[in-house]
Scaffold this active site. Structure first.
Site, PDB file in Angstrom:
ATOM      1  N   SER A 117       0.925  -1.290   0.087  1.00 48.03           N
ATOM      2  CA  SER A 117      -0.023   0.046  -0.011  1.00 48.03           C
ATOM      3  C   SER A 117       0.906   1.184  -0.093  1.00 48.03           C
ATOM      4  O   SER A 117       1.777   1.438  -0.859  1.00 48.03           O
ATOM      5  CB  SER A 117      -0.989  -0.140   1.166  1.00 48.03           C
ATOM      6  OG  SER A 117      -1.922   0.815   1.101  1.00 48.03           O
ATOM      7  N   ASP A 169      -9.905  -5.063  -3.788  1.00 46.34           N
ATOM      8  CA  ASP A 169      -9.410  -3.944  -3.091  1.00 46.34           C
ATOM      9  C   ASP A 169     -10.448  -2.905  -2.953  1.00 46.34           C
ATOM     10  O   ASP A 169     -10.553  -1.894  -4.029  1.00 46.34           O
ATOM     11  CB  ASP A 169      -7.949  -3.702  -3.600  1.00 46.34           C
ATOM     12  CG  ASP A 169      -7.072  -3.060  -2.400  1.00 46.34           C
ATOM     13  OD1 ASP A 169      -8.034  -2.247  -1.743  1.00 46.34           O
ATOM     14  OD2 ASP A 169      -5.973  -3.061  -2.430  1.00 46.34           O
ATOM     15  N   HIS A 200      -7.711  -5.570   0.673  1.00 51.40           N
ATOM     16  CA  HIS A 200      -6.572  -4.885   0.848  1.00 51.40           C
ATOM     17  C   HIS A 200      -5.870  -5.798   1.642  1.00 51.40           C
ATOM     18  O   HIS A 200      -5.795  -5.344   2.977  1.00 51.40           O
ATOM     19  CB  HIS A 200      -6.810  -3.677   1.348  1.00 51.40           C
ATOM     20  CG  HIS A 200      -5.592  -2.486   1.066  1.00 51.40           C
ATOM     21  ND1 HIS A 200      -4.976  -2.319  -0.115  1.00 51.40           N
ATOM     22  CD2 HIS A 200      -5.188  -1.793   2.271  1.00 51.40           C
ATOM     23  CE1 HIS A 200      -4.183  -1.542   0.028  1.00 51.40           C
ATOM     24  NE2 HIS A 200      -4.164  -1.217   1.448  1.00 51.40           N
TER      25      HIS A 200
END
Length: 219
Positions: A117, A169, A200
């Site tokens: 991320s 996600d 995620h």
């Protein structure tokens, strides 16, 4: 020289390679620590895992709350407006960790960067601009935040890369992962793009794939 605080997991024998793995927004270096035994890497690979902790800063999209973050995110639209100076500061801090591994006797071509991320955005910036050849880059559920400003190094033109993303996600939409791959390809890189039926996060199938890839590039 002051370094970011890190969790370090040493191999059974003296390390001959290193993986520097960056966590996501609001997490810590402990986030990916449990994955190391799950990777099941051969002892002969002698990999040192380094999990740095991001600094505590106010994050605009979270109401200015102070939390671990590699840079401030100013808006959550598809373009992800971010604090460019902070992402560069974080990239410089990760570069310092790479240099420390070299000082410890690890060849740069045995050092791999990974990021999840927000940490992946910093890993992109750091790896592609670094002036010595690295072993590889793992970009996990992330985006190429500095695609308009990134000054690419000739040393890592052939950098092995995997780009992994969850098909569902809700935090970093898969479109951002695909966009990163398209930009990388336009620059002449050859990233391997992989998707998983997840949100995620990371999933068991992905961990197995990461293990095999690490064994290929560091084995």
């Amino acid at each position: 020289m002051s370094y970011l605080p890190c969790i370090e997991i040493e191999p059974e024998q003296p390390a001959t390679s290193a993986v520097i793995w960056l966590h996501g927004l609001g997490a810590s270096g402990h986030d990916f620590e449990p994955i190391v035994p799950e990777l099941g890497l051969p002892e002969s690979m002698a990999v040192r895992f380094v999990f740095p902790h991001a600094p505590q800063i106010p994050v605009t999209i979270n109401g200015g709350m102070v939390m671990p973050a590699w840079y401030d995110i100013l808006s959550m639209d598809i373009d992800r407006k971010i604090d460019q100076s902070q992402i560069m500061q974080s990239a410089n801090a990760i570069t310092a960790l790479i240099e420390r591994e070299i000082e410890r006797g690890i060849d740069s071509q045995r050092i791999l960067l990974a990021g999840f991320s927000q940490g992946g955005a910093v890993a992109y910036q750091t790896a592609l601009s670094y002036d010595k050849p690295l072993a590889g880059l793992m970009a996990l559920s992330t985006y190429l935040a500095t695609h308009e400003t990134l000054e690419r190094s000739e040393a890592n033109r052939q950098l092995p890369m995997i780009v992994d993303h969850g098909m569902y996600d809700p935090v970093v939409p898969e479109a951002l992962g695909k966009h990163a791959v398209a930009v990388l390809q336009s620059w002449g890189y050859a990233p391997e793009y992989r998707t998983y039926p997840m949100e995620h996060q990371v999933c068991p199938q992905q961990i197995g794939d990461i293990s095999r890839w690490l064994q290929k590039v560091l084995g």
